[in-house]
Design a protein around this motif. Structure first.
Motif, short mmCIF file in Angstrom:
data_model
loop_
_atom_site.label_atom_id
_atom_site.label_comp_id
_atom_site.label_asym_id
_atom_site.label_seq_id
_atom_site.Cartn_x
_atom_site.Cartn_y
_atom_site.Cartn_z
N THR A 226 -0.51 -9.66 6.37
CA THR A 226 1.23 -10.06 6.18
C THR A 226 1.38 -10.00 4.20
N ALA A 227 1.04 -11.29 3.70
CA ALA A 227 1.09 -11.08 2.37
C ALA A 227 -0.24 -10.33 1.57
N ALA A 228 -0.78 -9.36 2.18
CA ALA A 228 -1.54 -7.85 1.75
C ALA A 228 -0.55 -7.07 1.48
N TRP A 229 0.73 -7.00 3.01
CA TRP A 229 1.48 -6.22 2.90
C TRP A 229 2.64 -6.46 1.38
N GLU A 230 3.20 -7.25 1.44
CA GLU A 230 3.90 -8.12 0.51
C GLU A 230 3.74 -7.78 -0.70
N ASN A 231 1.71 -7.98 -1.32
CA ASN A 231 1.90 -7.79 -2.93
C ASN A 231 1.36 -6.26 -2.78
N VAL A 232 1.30 -5.18 -1.15
CA VAL A 232 2.06 -3.69 -2.05
C VAL A 232 3.44 -3.51 -2.32
N GLY A 233 4.29 -4.11 -1.68
CA GLY A 233 5.67 -3.72 -1.95
C GLY A 233 5.61 -4.04 -2.97
N LYS A 234 5.41 -5.41 -3.64
CA LYS A 234 5.61 -5.86 -5.48
C LYS A 234 4.88 -4.57 -6.03
N VAL A 235 4.21 -4.27 -6.36
CA VAL A 235 3.80 -2.96 -6.85
C VAL A 235 4.99 -1.97 -6.57
N LEU A 236 4.83 -1.36 -5.15
CA LEU A 236 5.65 -0.36 -5.51
C LEU A 236 6.69 -1.00 -6.33
N ALA A 237 7.88 -1.53 -5.64
CA ALA A 237 8.85 -2.14 -6.30
C ALA A 237 8.59 -2.37 -8.29
N ALA A 238 7.96 -2.53 -8.23
CA ALA A 238 7.44 -2.21 -9.67
C ALA A 238 7.38 -0.94 -10.59
N ALA A 239 7.51 0.63 -9.54
CA ALA A 239 7.19 0.78 -9.61
C ALA A 239 8.22 2.36 -10.11
N GLY A 240 9.36 1.17 -8.88
CA GLY A 240 10.99 2.28 -8.38
C GLY A 240 10.84 2.95 -6.68
N CYS A 241 9.95 2.68 -6.07
CA CYS A 241 9.68 2.76 -5.25
C CYS A 241 9.18 1.57 -3.98
N GLY A 242 9.22 2.06 -2.65
CA GLY A 242 9.55 0.72 -1.42
C GLY A 242 8.24 1.71 -0.84
N TYR A 243 8.19 0.45 0.36
CA TYR A 243 6.85 0.97 1.49
C TYR A 243 7.58 2.55 1.98
N GLU A 244 8.66 2.94 2.79
CA GLU A 244 9.33 4.15 2.60
C GLU A 244 8.75 5.68 2.33
N ASP A 245 8.17 5.63 0.69
CA ASP A 245 7.77 6.35 -0.22
C ASP A 245 6.11 6.46 0.17
N ILE A 246 5.58 5.86 0.98
CA ILE A 246 4.57 5.59 1.55
C ILE A 246 3.55 7.15 1.09
N VAL A 247 3.00 8.15 1.15
CA VAL A 247 2.94 9.23 1.88
C VAL A 247 1.20 8.86 2.23
N GLU A 248 0.57 8.33 2.03
CA GLU A 248 -0.83 7.93 1.99
C GLU A 248 -1.72 6.43 2.18
N MET A 249 -2.30 6.44 2.43
CA MET A 249 -2.59 4.59 2.52
C MET A 249 -4.14 4.96 3.84
N THR A 250 -4.57 3.87 2.64
CA THR A 250 -6.19 3.47 2.73
C THR A 250 -6.59 2.26 3.28
N THR A 251 -6.82 1.48 3.88
CA THR A 251 -7.34 0.08 4.02
C THR A 251 -8.91 0.31 4.60
N PHE A 252 -9.26 -1.16 4.56
CA PHE A 252 -10.69 -1.80 4.51
C PHE A 252 -10.12 -3.05 5.30
N HIS A 253 -11.17 -2.81 5.71
CA HIS A 253 -11.15 -3.73 6.88
C HIS A 253 -12.47 -4.85 7.05
N VAL A 254 -12.24 -6.39 6.89
CA VAL A 254 -13.75 -6.65 7.57
C VAL A 254 -13.23 -6.95 8.55
#
Length: 136
Positions: free
Chosen positions: A55-83
């Motif tokens: 959840t914290a990782a997604w919230e940090n993604v949201g903060k970056v997107l908001a600073a760019a003038g967009c939101g989660y619904e504007d994501i066109v590609e994602m890459t996730t890395f998992h331990v």
């Protein structure tokens, strides 16, 4: 060369200085966000639960997107890395669905299992590309 713009939420400014790192770079309407992890603004890893960490990782993604003038619904590609991808996947999917709205065309997604991330205790990293919507 295309005009590049640093995108940095105020609470992440210290990371730019400390690591010579851009939380995101905007080129035209495209936003290329660096991987975000489950940490607070002081770089403390969220270790209360896997769900809280993701959840914290997604919230940090949201903060970056908001600073760019967009939101989660504007994501066109994602890459996730998992331990431990297989162990995390059910929880990750449940949390992701709280942030990424159902759409006719969901983001392209690549999930990668890895052995470690930058700092001890980090379990997941989320990197996205988004497109800033046209101004109305």
């Amino acid at each position: 060369m295309a005009q590049r713009e640093l995108v940095c939420p105020e609470e992440m400014a210290h990371l730019v200085e400390r690591f010579n790192y851009a939380p995101a770079v905007k080129v035209g309407q495209m936003v290329y966000a660096a991987g975000q992890v489950g940490r607070d603004s002081e770089m403390n890893v969220i270790d209360s639960s896997l769900e809280d960490h993701i959840t914290a990782a997604w919230e940090n993604v949201g903060k970056v997107l908001a600073a760019a003038g967009c939101g989660y619904e504007d994501i066109v590609e994602m890459t996730t890395f998992h331990v431990d991808l297989q162990e995390q996947l059910p929880t990750f999917l449940a949390v992701k669905d709280k942030f990424i709205p159902r759409q006719d065309v969901p983001p392209a997604w690549t999930a990668i299992g890895i052995t470690e991330l930058t700092f001890p205790g980090q379990l997941v990293e989320i990197k996205v590309i988004a497109c800033v919507p046209d101004a109305a």
